[in-house]
Design a protein around this motif. Sequence first.
Motif, mmCIF file in Angstrom:
data_model
loop_
_atom_site.group_PDB
_atom_site.id
_atom_site.type_symbol
_atom_site.label_atom_id
_atom_site.label_comp_id
_atom_site.label_asym_id
_atom_site.label_seq_id
_atom_site.Cartn_x
_atom_site.Cartn_y
_atom_site.Cartn_z
ATOM 1 N N GLN A 114 3.355 -3.404 -37.004
ATOM 2 C CA GLN A 114 1.943 -3.431 -37.361
ATOM 3 C C GLN A 114 1.264 -4.477 -36.498
ATOM 4 O O GLN A 114 1.497 -5.689 -36.667
ATOM 5 C CB GLN A 114 1.737 -3.728 -38.844
ATOM 6 N N ARG A 115 0.452 -3.999 -35.569
ATOM 7 C CA ARG A 115 -0.279 -4.881 -34.694
ATOM 8 C C ARG A 115 -1.535 -5.356 -35.398
ATOM 9 O O ARG A 115 -2.036 -4.698 -36.306
ATOM 10 C CB ARG A 115 -0.611 -4.157 -33.389
ATOM 11 N N ARG A 132 0.289 0.449 -39.432
ATOM 12 C CA ARG A 132 1.694 0.403 -39.093
ATOM 13 C C ARG A 132 2.086 1.672 -38.340
ATOM 14 O O ARG A 132 1.647 2.767 -38.696
ATOM 15 C CB ARG A 132 2.533 0.248 -40.371
ATOM 16 N N GLU A 133 2.919 1.522 -37.315
ATOM 17 C CA GLU A 133 3.321 2.662 -36.508
ATOM 18 C C GLU A 133 4.828 2.656 -36.284
ATOM 19 O O GLU A 133 5.450 1.598 -36.208
ATOM 20 C CB GLU A 133 2.604 2.644 -35.141
ATOM 21 N N LEU A 134 5.376 3.864 -36.165
ATOM 22 C CA LEU A 134 6.791 4.013 -35.852
ATOM 23 C C LEU A 134 7.025 3.644 -34.389
ATOM 24 O O LEU A 134 6.303 4.105 -33.508
ATOM 25 C CB LEU A 134 7.231 5.451 -36.113
ATOM 26 N N TYR A 136 11.759 7.367 -29.584
ATOM 27 C CA TYR A 136 10.861 6.255 -29.313
ATOM 28 C C TYR A 136 9.422 6.747 -29.209
ATOM 29 O O TYR A 136 9.159 7.864 -28.759
ATOM 30 C CB TYR A 136 11.231 5.588 -27.974
ATOM 31 N N VAL A 137 8.512 5.873 -29.580
ATOM 32 C CA VAL A 137 7.111 6.135 -29.308
ATOM 33 C C VAL A 137 6.896 5.972 -27.802
ATOM 34 O O VAL A 137 7.590 5.190 -27.144
ATOM 35 C CB VAL A 137 6.210 5.175 -30.121
ATOM 36 N N ASP A 138 5.964 6.721 -27.250
ATOM 37 C CA ASP A 138 5.787 6.737 -25.791
ATOM 38 C C ASP A 138 5.531 5.346 -25.214
ATOM 39 O O ASP A 138 5.994 5.023 -24.118
ATOM 40 C CB ASP A 138 4.634 7.667 -25.415
ATOM 41 N N SER A 139 4.821 4.505 -25.936
ATOM 42 C CA SER A 139 4.409 3.215 -25.394
ATOM 43 C C SER A 139 5.577 2.247 -25.168
ATOM 44 O O SER A 139 5.410 1.244 -24.473
ATOM 45 C CB SER A 139 3.376 2.560 -26.315
ATOM 46 N N VAL A 140 6.748 2.534 -25.739
ATOM 47 C CA VAL A 140 7.883 1.623 -25.561
ATOM 48 C C VAL A 140 9.037 2.266 -24.812
ATOM 49 O O VAL A 140 10.046 1.605 -24.535
ATOM 50 C CB VAL A 140 8.385 1.066 -26.915
#
Length: 115
Positions: free
Chosen positions: A39-40, A45-47, A59-63
């Motif tokens: 949670q930024r 909150r995001e997976l 994984y989420v694309d950003s990582v």
Amino acid sequence: QVQLVESGGGLVQPGGSLRLSCEASGFTFTQYAIAWHRQRPGKERELVARTFIGGGTGYVDSVKGRFTISRNNVEKVVYLQMNSLKPEDTAVYYCQALIDGVNYWGQGTQVTVSS
């Protein structure tokens, strides 16, 4: 009872690395997928990443290409290796497991990426 305990957060400079740990207890570890969420500030909150029973990961694309999730079924620990950290990775990171229809969360560990 089910417990998920995160550790390993801290302050790191951009481009640096951290490894988060999630120690699990109170359930049959090998039978459930475990995930990391974050949670930024000011965001929902995001997976971030998930490790599945058969060893698969997502994984989420950003990582993708920077974070690696892994699990040690003997020690009942899930790790999140975070490399090439960016300021936008600053967040509270949570471990999560869905066990018999109930969603369990750890208390979270703060990761701050700043120079």
